[in-house]
Design a protein around this motif. Structure first.
Motif, short mmCIF file in Angstrom:
data_model
loop_
_atom_site.label_atom_id
_atom_site.label_comp_id
_atom_site.label_asym_id
_atom_site.label_seq_id
_atom_site.Cartn_x
_atom_site.Cartn_y
_atom_site.Cartn_z
N ALA A 1 -32.10 -11.59 0.32
CA ALA A 1 -33.38 -12.29 0.21
C ALA A 1 -33.66 -13.13 1.45
O ALA A 1 -34.79 -13.16 1.96
N LEU A 2 -32.63 -13.79 1.97
CA LEU A 2 -32.82 -14.62 3.17
C LEU A 2 -33.12 -13.75 4.39
O LEU A 2 -34.00 -14.08 5.20
N ALA A 3 -32.39 -12.66 4.54
CA ALA A 3 -32.63 -11.77 5.68
C ALA A 3 -34.05 -11.21 5.64
O ALA A 3 -34.75 -11.15 6.66
N LEU B 1 -36.50 -13.93 6.72
CA LEU B 1 -36.46 -14.34 8.11
C LEU B 1 -37.01 -13.28 9.07
O LEU B 1 -37.63 -13.61 10.09
N GLU B 2 -36.73 -12.03 8.79
CA GLU B 2 -37.06 -10.98 9.75
C GLU B 2 -38.53 -10.98 10.18
O GLU B 2 -38.82 -10.92 11.39
N PRO B 3 -39.50 -11.05 9.27
CA PRO B 3 -40.90 -11.04 9.73
C PRO B 3 -41.24 -12.26 10.58
O PRO B 3 -42.03 -12.15 11.53
N PRO C 1 -34.37 -8.65 13.18
CA PRO C 1 -33.12 -9.29 12.75
C PRO C 1 -32.54 -10.20 13.84
O PRO C 1 -31.42 -10.00 14.31
N ARG C 2 -33.32 -11.17 14.25
CA ARG C 2 -32.92 -12.08 15.34
C ARG C 2 -32.31 -13.34 14.74
O ARG C 2 -32.86 -14.45 14.89
#
Length: 261
Positions: free
Chosen positions: A34-36, A39-41, A46-47
């Motif tokens: 859920a966190l990934a 964050l990605e957008p 995936p920074r």
């Protein structure tokens, strides 16, 4: 949907945003997902970094979770930096001295694993954890970050022994082998253990969005427990979004020794 990177001010290349997901392991697989995904957008892909716990509280051994290990390798292949984050994340030391006891009880809820370890035990756990994580991802870890960002003298000595490229605490990122600071400034994070801690972390995050707006390096850390608190998730969105508009989402690896201050 393809993630897009926001337009950034002209001086943004000189400013870095470092974002990390803590407590990564099979115990919190759905929360990490859920966190990934959140964050990605905001970061244009995936920074971010992941801080991997080899066996969280002795209840979730990564070495016996091949499916999750394969996911870690996939994230690593996509460019996510993987840090070793302790061994079990649980503090089982008997602390002596008022300052150490205060740090162990007030700065974390029994999770400052490396605060009270002697040099030999800290080194053993670092070596064992490193082997597990590197076997999973198929490459060297980016560095070591102690649970709750708490280090004792033994942990600092073991970091030098084990030649980790990078370490981090609440106030800085440094090169342990050379004892050189690579970046300074407080890490922005949230606490979900109680209503008062939630309220205080929301306040601090709001303050940081103003106070750190022109900092050269901004660090943001999120945890699995954040997923269950809507107010924290909203604050994470505002905070990451604000800094992604003024700082370039970057990798810890960019903090090369040549940039040490």
């Amino acid at each position: 949907m393809t993630a897009t990177h926001p337009a950034l001010p002209d001086d943004t290349p000189r400013r870095r945003l470092l974002v990390s997901i803590h407590d990564v392991g099979p115990r919190f697989e759905s929360e990490v997902d859920a966190l990934a995904a959140r964050l990605e957008p905001m970061l244009g892909g995936p920074r971010f970094a992941m801080l991997v716990v080899p066996d969280h509280w002795d209840e979730a051994p990564l070495a016996r979770a091949p499916r999750f290990a394969a996911r870690l390798r996939s994230w690593s292949d996509a460019g996510v930096e993987m840090f070793l984050h302790g061994w079990r994340h649980r503090d089982d030391s008997a602390h002596t001295g008022a300052w150490q006891r205060w740090r162990a009880t007030r700065m974390t809820a029994g999770e400052g694993e490396f605060l009270g370890l002697d040099r030999a035990e800290a080194r053993n756990r670092m070596r064992a954890g490193r082997a597990v994580v590197e076997d999973a991802i198929g490459r060297p870890v980016a560095g070591f970050i102690a649970p709750a960002w708490l280090y004792g003298e033994g942990a600092h000595a073991a970091l030098r022994d084990e030649n980790f490229a990078m370490a981090e605490d609440h106030l800085r990122v440094w090169d342990p082998a050379r004892d050189r600071t690579l970046a300074r400034g407080p890490v922005i994070t949230w606490a979900s253990r109680s209503g008062s801690r939630i309220a205080s972390s929301l306040f601090v995050a709001a303050l940081a969005r103003r106070a750190l707006a022109r900092s050269a390096t901004v660090r943001i850390a999120v945890h699995p427990g954040d997923v269950g608190v809507p107010h924290i998730l909203a604050s994470i969105d505002r905070t990451v979004g604000a800094f992604a508009a003024s700082h370039r989402p970057a990798r810890y690896a960019e903090l090369a020794p040549a940039t040490a201050i």
